[in-house]
Design a protein around this motif. Structure first.
Motif, PDB file in Angstrom:
ATOM      1  N   UNK A 104       0.840  -1.203   0.000  1.00 48.59           N
ATOM      2  CA  UNK A 104       0.000   0.000   0.000  1.00 48.59           C
ATOM      3  C   UNK A 104       0.876   1.254   0.000  1.00 48.59           C
ATOM      4  N   UNK A 105       1.904   1.243   0.848  1.00 52.40           N
ATOM      5  CA  UNK A 105       2.810   2.393   0.909  1.00 52.40           C
ATOM      6  C   UNK A 105       3.530   2.574  -0.423  1.00 52.40           C
ATOM      7  N   UNK A 106       3.908   1.460  -1.025  1.00 53.48           N
ATOM      8  CA  UNK A 106       4.605   1.531  -2.318  1.00 53.48           C
ATOM      9  C   UNK A 106       3.700   2.167  -3.370  1.00 53.48           C
ATOM     10  N   UNK A 107       2.461   1.656  -3.471  1.00 55.44           N
ATOM     11  CA  UNK A 107       1.553   2.181  -4.509  1.00 55.44           C
ATOM     12  C   UNK A 107       1.139   3.617  -4.216  1.00 55.44           C
ATOM     13  N   UNK A 108       1.123   4.004  -2.938  1.00 58.42           N
ATOM     14  CA  UNK A 108       0.844   5.413  -2.610  1.00 58.42           C
ATOM     15  C   UNK A 108       1.873   6.334  -3.251  1.00 58.42           C
ATOM     16  N   UNK A 109       3.132   5.884  -3.244  1.00 58.46           N
ATOM     17  CA  UNK A 109       4.179   6.765  -3.759  1.00 58.46           C
ATOM     18  C   UNK A 109       4.534   6.447  -5.208  1.00 58.46           C
ATOM     19  N   UNK A 110       4.196   5.261  -5.669  1.00 61.30           N
ATOM     20  CA  UNK A 110       4.548   4.849  -7.027  1.00 61.30           C
ATOM     21  C   UNK A 110       3.422   3.971  -7.566  1.00 61.30           C
ATOM     22  N   UNK A 111       2.381   4.595  -8.127  1.00 58.20           N
ATOM     23  CA  UNK A 111       1.171   3.823  -8.491  1.00 58.20           C
ATOM     24  C   UNK A 111       1.380   2.812  -9.609  1.00 58.20           C
ATOM     25  N   UNK A 112       2.409   2.970 -10.434  1.00 59.04           N
ATOM     26  CA  UNK A 112       2.627   2.039 -11.550  1.00 59.04           C
ATOM     27  C   UNK A 112       4.048   1.462 -11.488  1.00 59.04           C
TER      28      UNK A 112
END
Lengths: 201, 706
Positions: free
Chosen positions: A153-161
């Protein structure tokens, strides 16, 4: 001998790097003069937001965040795998950023926003990550899963793709001893819409 | 193979929703009113006699409710060693981390404080860490009678197997090769911390355990606490991995029960991660010597293996080695001698005797193939087993297809270098492969099948589902036999009060053995329904069966596997990166390809960790474990894990549920050897010791230069 409290230890060292040097508990021969018990432990009142809910609570200064979540708020979806900052099973979001909740003192959470696995779904509507984790069989034993989800979740918050490599790098602080890493990465990429068709990216 | 309706389709787990929402309740999540927390005080010495223990200051600490030591507890933990003699508290203490005292207190902080108040007077004894040194004259004696560990018949002798006459086989050989290999103790390291929660209601004991076998755990606890099995209830609904080290009761289950009795309150025992590494158990280490006789055309004439294994301070499991069984050879002699040392106990970890044994034989065979200038794949196709022990046919045989189809899928011809080490560097690539097999016997298990008036079916099975998706597998098997969709079948599991005997999730036996019981239960249920009709109102129709099929006569039932690895070795740093990995498996019919794929990928990646970095190391001067924990023991991470491509070779087998064979353990069997052989192909230097760390790869490369 100066007594080393849990708080001093956590603050001073952060994590498990020094663990090799810690003797087994049996070596601690010199007894402290006045042991800290539940009744005389120093306490602090903190205000924080957990899964969207504002709370004010009194915590012992030596309590870690994961201890508060699991033992005092019954949020047991967050797991403890090592209690020394090595495995990531206890990963939660603090102000949107993934942290190991075993390595954070509860008193540090004053004024902060904490999101746990229990706050990931919106009511009965699962987060796309949760749906993808089910479809791609990401959890085996499932013990690391809450941490993997929060890290993702934290990853996709900062890097959605993210690319496959970015997912692996972003989640490498979360161990899975069942070693279902292939399916975890697939699931995160599926949730992000970057998984190429045909299974593995 | 005829397609089926439920079995053979990619199905998400029946409990997946609970696992992704944090609602699955693991043992450590259970909290009971008035529950106490327990901690263990452990030996700081690898070998010491306790002269005295003074618990008075700890007892006086407010909040301490019970303390157990050798002075007030002589309970035997019978599954702690194969002789059934190991106690919960032993004197002398035989390894760093052995239990000295167990303390229950109102919270874990008080329990930890109390630990530091217990004063122990130790007489430090000489210790020995190495199996060779342990067998030397004058070595410290770890148990009375010497350091050659007795088997469960109490005989102090090697475990041997012989067919033909190896000496004669070597005289018939054109060439004889000798080599030796070692492997290290490494840990199961499941993510869930060790925990157990027990409480008493009169003489009835309930234990929330973290176990791969609720019924085995119940049986062991009853035996050691001298209770009727019916008076012990074991519950385990979710557990965080085990990989073979949770199939019996553990000392923490007994500590929890005894402390709860003493304190008259529920007690939860929790071990730290360090305790898990040093005080539970890991895979046994080994030192293996091989002698292989071969004709110039590559026909094997004889194999001899002589090995020592490190059982640690107690002998908990077989400590045997497997691997040579995958070759057709008329003359075979193997001898494995388990030896005590003052180190962490060794016992079962996923295919306990295999990956280290297969590393040895498959590395040795690889050397033979190169020396004879035969492609290692061709050498294996020529010499692989075709009958069990060259004698008994297999019920189904997919090994040849695993080798051929696996090689094609992997691209063996393009990736394998006929001249090992011929790459330019500094990044050298190479390919290696190895094969294995694992028994898939039939056996006793039980199941209950029920239906209510609305047509909802329930299957009760004594499984816990340690991560294998066993519940879903049982549900699919029941759905197939019933002819209903999976969502019409409710699987009930994980509680000895509601579930019958299951073999326990060890030996990769659940799918076959409990699966067979589920099929029979469903057949009986259908028969009963046809006789008496569907139930009405709140009634149910129920059957319970125990299947105990006779062992197959005149045939051997085995799963087969071949793994192919490509590595890239940095000859300047010694770093090894797995760049391609293909796992070809014959496990008969695959019940659920989605979760089975997870098993194969996970087992293979665990094996890569075992190959490249995992071991529990000891300081030779102090006997202290140096790297007990995830970071130090270097278990695989996201960044370490390559993509594992899974290839199913589905043979039609006449036994088992819809022809399913064993899967969980074969997934790690040839992995280590495949990686080792790939490293050889890349750098042209044979690695003899596990793990194949950067330091060891560099040393091996420098050995060549010197």
């Amino acid at each position: 001998m100066k007594k080393i409290s849990r708080r001093l230890f956590v603050e001073g060292t952060g994590a498990g790097i020094v663990a090799v040097a810690i003797p087994l508990e049996g070596q601690a021969q010199s007894a402290p003069a006045a042991p800290t018990t539940a009744s005389n432990a120093p306490k602090t009142t903190i205000k924080l937001t957990i899964n969207g809910q504002q709370r004010s609570m009194e915590v012992e200064d030596r309590w870690t965040l994961v201890e508060v979540l699991r033992d005092h708020l019954q949020l047991t979806g967050t797991k403890i795998g090592c209690d020394r900052g090595e495995c990531g099973a206890c990963t939660v979001l603090v102000n949107g950023k993934a942290v190991y909740s075993c390595s954070q003192l509860a008193v540090w959470m004053d004024g902060r926003t904490v999101q746990t696995i229990e706050g990931l779904a919106q009511g009965t509507k699962l987060d796309p990550l949760q749906t993808a984790f089910i479809e791609h069989d990401a959890p085996q034993c499932g013990y690391c899963t809450s941490g993997q989800l929060m890290a993702a979740k934290a990853l996709l918050n900062s890097n959605p793709k993210p690319t496959r490599e970015e997912v692996r790098a972003g989640m490498t602080g979360n161990l899975c001893r069942c070693s279902n890493y292939n399916h975890y990465v697939e699931a995160v990429m599926a949730a992000a819409g970057t998984l190429k068709s045909g299974g593995a990216a | 193979m005829n397609p089926l309706n439920s079995v053979g389709h990619r199905e998400p787990r029946v409990d997946a929703l609970l696992r992704v929402t944090g609602k699955a309740e693991y043992t450590g999540d259970v909290k009971l009113p008035g529950m106490l927390y327990a901690r263990l005080l452990r030996s700081p010495h690898p070998h010491a006699r306790i002269k005295s223990i003074d618990i008075s200051k700890a007892q006086a600490l407010p909040g301490v409710r019970a303390i157990l030591t050798k002075d007030n507890c002589d309970t035997v933990w019978s599954s702690g060693d194969s002789l059934g003699q190991r106690k919960l508290f032993n004197n002398p203490l035989r390894f760093t981390g052995e239990a000295v005292a167990a303390i229950a207190a109102v919270n874990r902080h008080v329990a930890e404080e109390a630990m530091s108040l217990i004063q122990v007077d130790y007489e430090v004894l000489p210790f020995v860490l190495d199996v060779d040194k342990a067998m030397e004259e004058g070595a410290p004696e770890i148990h009375p009678g010497g350091n050659l560990s007795p088997n469960n018949q109490r005989r102090r002798e090697p475990q041997t197997y012989t067919r033909g006459n190896a000496a004669k086989g070597f005289t018939e050989a054109d060439r004889v090769f000798e080599s030796s290999f070692t492997s290290s103790h490494h840990n199961n390291a499941q993510l869930e911390l060790r925990t157990s929660l027990a409480y008493w209601e009169g003489s009835k004991l309930t234990v929330y355990a973290s176990t791969q076998g609720i019924v085995n755990c119940q049986r062991d606890i009853a035996k050691d606490l001298k209770l009727q099995e019916a008076d012990v209830r074991v519950i385990c609904h979710y557990m965080g991995g085990g990989f073979g080290n949770k199939n019996q009761s553990h000392d923490f289950d007994l500590f929890a029960a005894l402390l709860a009795k003493e304190a008259k309150a529920p007690v939860k025992v929790e071990f730290t991660r360090k305790e898990d590494f040093v005080a539970v158990h890991g895979r046994w280490s080994s030192k293996q010597q091989y002698k292989i006789g071969v004709k110039n055309d590559g026909t094997l004439t004889a194999i001899q293996m002589v090995a020592k294994t490190g059982s640690g301070a107690y002998r908990k499991s077989s400590c045997d080695l497997s691997g040579t069984e995958i070759y057709q050879v008329p003359n075979l002699e193997t001898s494995t001698t388990p030896i005590y040392t003052n180190t962490a106990v060794a016992a079962n970890y996923r295919a306990p005797a295999y990956p280290q044994g297969v590393f040895g034989i498959e590395s040795a065979i690889d050397d033979v193939a190169y020396a004879l200038k035969i492609d290692p794949l061709e050498f294996r196709l020529k010499n692989m087993t075709r009958k069990f022990r060259d004698q008994t046919p297999y019920t189904s045989f997919g090994l040849e297809d695993c080798l051929r189809k696996g090689a094609d899928s992997f691209g063996w011809k393009q990736r394998w270098k006929p001249v090992a080490g011929s790459g330019a560097g500094p990044l050298k690539r190479g390919a290696g492969m190895a094969m294995g097999m694992f028994g898939s016997a039939l056996g006793r298990s039980s199941a209950v099948a029920k239906v209510d008036a609305k047509g909802n079916y329930s299957i009760h099975v004594g499984v816990t589902d340690c991560g294998t998706a066993a519940k879903t597998t049982m549900g699919l098997i029941a759905a197939e036999e019933l002819g209903v969709p999976l969502n019409k079948v409710n699987v009930v599991w994980g509680d000895t009060d509601t579930c019958p005997y299951s073999v326990g999730e060890s030996g990769s036996r659940t799918t076959v053995q409990t699966g067979d019981a589920v099929i029979q239960a469903v057949k009986d249920l259908k028969k009963k329904i046809s006789e008496q009709g569907m139930p009405k109102g709140t009634d149910e129709v129920m059957v319970m069966v125990t299947t105990n099929p006779a062992q197959i006569q005149g045939a051997s039932r085995q799963s087969f596997v071949a793994h192919f690895a490509e590595v890239e070795v940095n000859v300047e740093t010694g770093n090894v990166k797995v760049t391609k990995f293909t796992a070809a498996h014959d496990s008969g019919r695959v019940v659920n390809p989605l979760t089975a794929e997870s098993q194969v990928q996970g087992g293979s990646i665990q094996g890569i960790g075992m190959a490249l970095h995992e071991e529990l190391r000891y300081d030779q001067r102090s006997g202290q474990p140096l790297n007990a924990g995830y970071y130090g023991a270097r278990i695989m991470t996201h960044m370490d894990a390559p993509q594992v491509d899974v290839l199913w070779v589905e043979t039609e087998d006449p036994y088992g549920p819809f022809g399913a064979k064993t899967l969980g353990e074969p997934t790690i069997i040839p992995t280590v050897a495949a990686v080792a052989n790939a490293i050889y192909n890349a750098i042209g230097v044979r690695m003899h010791d596990l793990p194949m760390t950067r330091e060891r790869v560099l040393a091996a490369l420098q050995g060549v230069k010197a």
